[in-house]
Design a protein around this motif. Sequence first.
Motif, mmCIF file in Angstrom:
data_model
loop_
_atom_site.group_PDB
_atom_site.id
_atom_site.type_symbol
_atom_site.label_atom_id
_atom_site.label_comp_id
_atom_site.label_asym_id
_atom_site.label_seq_id
_atom_site.Cartn_x
_atom_site.Cartn_y
_atom_site.Cartn_z
ATOM 1 N N LYS A 124 16.223 -2.481 10.953
ATOM 2 C CA LYS A 124 14.795 -2.146 11.028
ATOM 3 C C LYS A 124 13.938 -3.195 10.320
ATOM 4 O O LYS A 124 12.765 -3.364 10.645
ATOM 5 C CB LYS A 124 14.543 -0.761 10.418
ATOM 6 N N ARG A 125 14.545 -3.891 9.357
ATOM 7 C CA ARG A 125 13.851 -4.945 8.621
ATOM 8 C C ARG A 125 14.174 -6.328 9.187
ATOM 9 O O ARG A 125 13.841 -7.352 8.592
ATOM 10 C CB ARG A 125 14.258 -4.882 7.147
ATOM 11 N N ASN A 126 14.896 -6.365 10.322
ATOM 12 C CA ASN A 126 15.309 -7.613 10.968
ATOM 13 C C ASN A 126 16.286 -8.420 10.121
ATOM 14 O O ASN A 126 16.378 -9.645 10.254
ATOM 15 C CB ASN A 126 14.097 -8.481 11.324
ATOM 16 N N VAL A 127 17.006 -7.739 9.258
ATOM 17 C CA VAL A 127 18.046 -8.388 8.459
ATOM 18 C C VAL A 127 19.373 -8.244 9.197
ATOM 19 O O VAL A 127 19.768 -7.138 9.585
ATOM 20 C CB VAL A 127 18.140 -7.764 7.053
ATOM 21 N N GLN A 128 20.055 -9.372 9.387
ATOM 22 C CA GLN A 128 21.327 -9.373 10.110
ATOM 23 C C GLN A 128 22.442 -8.789 9.236
ATOM 24 O O GLN A 128 22.413 -8.904 8.011
ATOM 25 C CB GLN A 128 21.681 -10.784 10.538
ATOM 26 N N VAL A 129 23.430 -8.201 9.910
ATOM 27 C CA VAL A 129 24.487 -7.468 9.204
ATOM 28 C C VAL A 129 25.852 -7.793 9.803
ATOM 29 O O VAL A 129 25.990 -7.943 11.021
ATOM 30 C CB VAL A 129 24.240 -5.939 9.304
ATOM 31 N N MET A 130 26.843 -7.880 8.927
ATOM 32 C CA MET A 130 28.244 -7.810 9.317
ATOM 33 C C MET A 130 28.882 -6.692 8.498
ATOM 34 O O MET A 130 28.418 -6.379 7.404
ATOM 35 C CB MET A 130 28.972 -9.137 9.053
ATOM 36 N N ILE A 131 29.923 -6.101 9.038
ATOM 37 C CA ILE A 131 30.642 -5.023 8.353
ATOM 38 C C ILE A 131 32.026 -5.540 7.974
ATOM 39 O O ILE A 131 32.730 -6.114 8.805
ATOM 40 C CB ILE A 131 30.803 -3.775 9.253
ATOM 41 N N GLU A 132 32.413 -5.329 6.712
ATOM 42 C CA GLU A 132 33.734 -5.768 6.281
ATOM 43 C C GLU A 132 34.739 -4.634 6.406
ATOM 44 O O GLU A 132 34.399 -3.459 6.216
ATOM 45 C CB GLU A 132 33.676 -6.294 4.848
ATOM 46 N N GLY A 133 35.985 -5.010 6.742
ATOM 47 C CA GLY A 133 37.000 -4.000 6.999
ATOM 48 C C GLY A 133 38.340 -4.327 6.375
ATOM 49 O O GLY A 133 38.479 -5.319 5.674
ATOM 50 N N PRO A 134 39.321 -3.481 6.654
ATOM 51 C CA PRO A 134 40.627 -3.565 5.986
ATOM 52 C C PRO A 134 41.278 -4.912 6.251
ATOM 53 O O PRO A 134 41.006 -5.544 7.271
ATOM 54 C CB PRO A 134 41.400 -2.421 6.654
ATOM 55 N N GLY A 135 42.035 -5.367 5.284
ATOM 56 C CA GLY A 135 42.739 -4.633 4.238
ATOM 57 C C GLY A 135 44.196 -4.569 4.676
ATOM 58 O O GLY A 135 44.664 -5.276 5.546
ATOM 59 N N HIS A 136 44.961 -3.725 4.040
ATOM 60 C CA HIS A 136 46.364 -3.475 4.409
ATOM 61 C C HIS A 136 46.410 -2.282 5.359
ATOM 62 O O HIS A 136 45.766 -1.256 5.105
ATOM 63 C CB HIS A 136 47.187 -3.189 3.161
ATOM 64 N N MET A 137 47.203 -2.401 6.407
ATOM 65 C CA MET A 137 47.187 -1.355 7.432
ATOM 66 C C MET A 137 48.400 -1.505 8.345
ATOM 67 O O MET A 137 48.717 -2.607 8.792
ATOM 68 C CB MET A 137 45.909 -1.459 8.259
#
Length: 437
Positions: A257-270
């Motif tokens: 909504k603020r025009n800030v770009q995003v990445m999501i971090e994920g696992p890990g051991h699996m």
Amino acid sequence: MNYTTQMDAAKKGIITKEIETVAKKENMDVQKLMQLISKGKVAIPANKNHKNISAEGVGKGLKTKINVNLGISKDCCNIDIELDKVKKAIEMKAEAIMDLSCFGKTREFRNRLIDISPAMIGTVPMYDAVGFYDKELKDITAEELLNVIETHAKDGVDFMTIHAGINRETAEVFKRNPRLMNFVSRGGSLLYAWMHLNNRENPFYEYFDKVLDICEKYDVTISLGDSCRPGCIDDSTDPSQIKELMTLGELAKRAWKRNVQVMIEGPGHMALDEIKANMILERKLCHDAPFYVLGPIVTDIAPGYDHITSAIGGSIAATYGADFLCYVTPAEHLRLPDLEDMKEGIIAAKIAAHVADIAKGIKGARDWDNKMAHARRELDWEEIFKLAIDPEKARKYRESSRPEDEKTCTMCGKMCAVRNMNKVMEGKNINILRDDD
């Protein structure tokens, strides 16, 4: 027309030089790319103050990218050695370098890194905070933590890991659901400890709007950190991990909504059989935001070989939705990696990324393999070396054991299937025991 971030530009139909660069690198229609950026499905981490960046895109429909971790620590604080690693990572065409420095002259190293690197640069401000203020963790204020973020942004950092998902609510889920390995995220554990010691909410969550102010100002991409990533296969896909992922999805929408770009971090051991489901969960809960994974490391029993366990998991993760692979070196869990460890980690991650790009049907991904197959059919060793992901190692192996027939190798010699099929197809005799006529 003015714009604040790459996402803002895309929403307004402005083709920035970074968007144009990425479209050319990906061989993608620029309008399609802008649509993906405007929806948060692709990010172009490119700080306004990182002047020599060669922009890369991370996200849906793009080639899988890799990140290299390096930086100084209290036990290994030689800046020149780390800069040698930087130069090698750039030479090997890593798309991103994360500076995980946590001791000493961190800003000097960060500024030198940004000055010389065309690759996008990431940091974890939480790592830097204790040394930055020379204060114990408990005594650092929320305002001071936000100031560290602004300092990194001013310096030109393109993306920052911000552990905003480990709020009090997530912490309660963790307490109710004990883990074998607790937290293995360095930044996440520091914030959990800060919250516990001060009986306060996570400042990055509480003041997330202020974090967005900084990121919007400099066009810093937020890499929403996974404090609750599993540190062993027994802890994967548990309530803490999923609760945090849900929070990260909510924060991503606030950032967009603020025009800030995003990445999501994920696992890990699996474990291997959980990877596909985790990629689907992230895509669903985080609204198709680019997914940045460490590994996943698919078994816990291989210290010294975790570049391999990570590459196995990374190739599967990227096949089913991960966009960005954080390399893992043979030194993982054991020590700070040296230059050779770093090289092996980069190669393993690049292999995993390429394997996934073939599986995902990324345009042009198979061309490299087809060229290699043609060179092998022709027994054209120089072309084979040229096309190899690690030409130096391929040439070294070849030259360490020379065959009688220079067209073959010492595995098969004149029994080489390629040599003999070429001769048969050309109507020639096959001389295995005698010299050719």
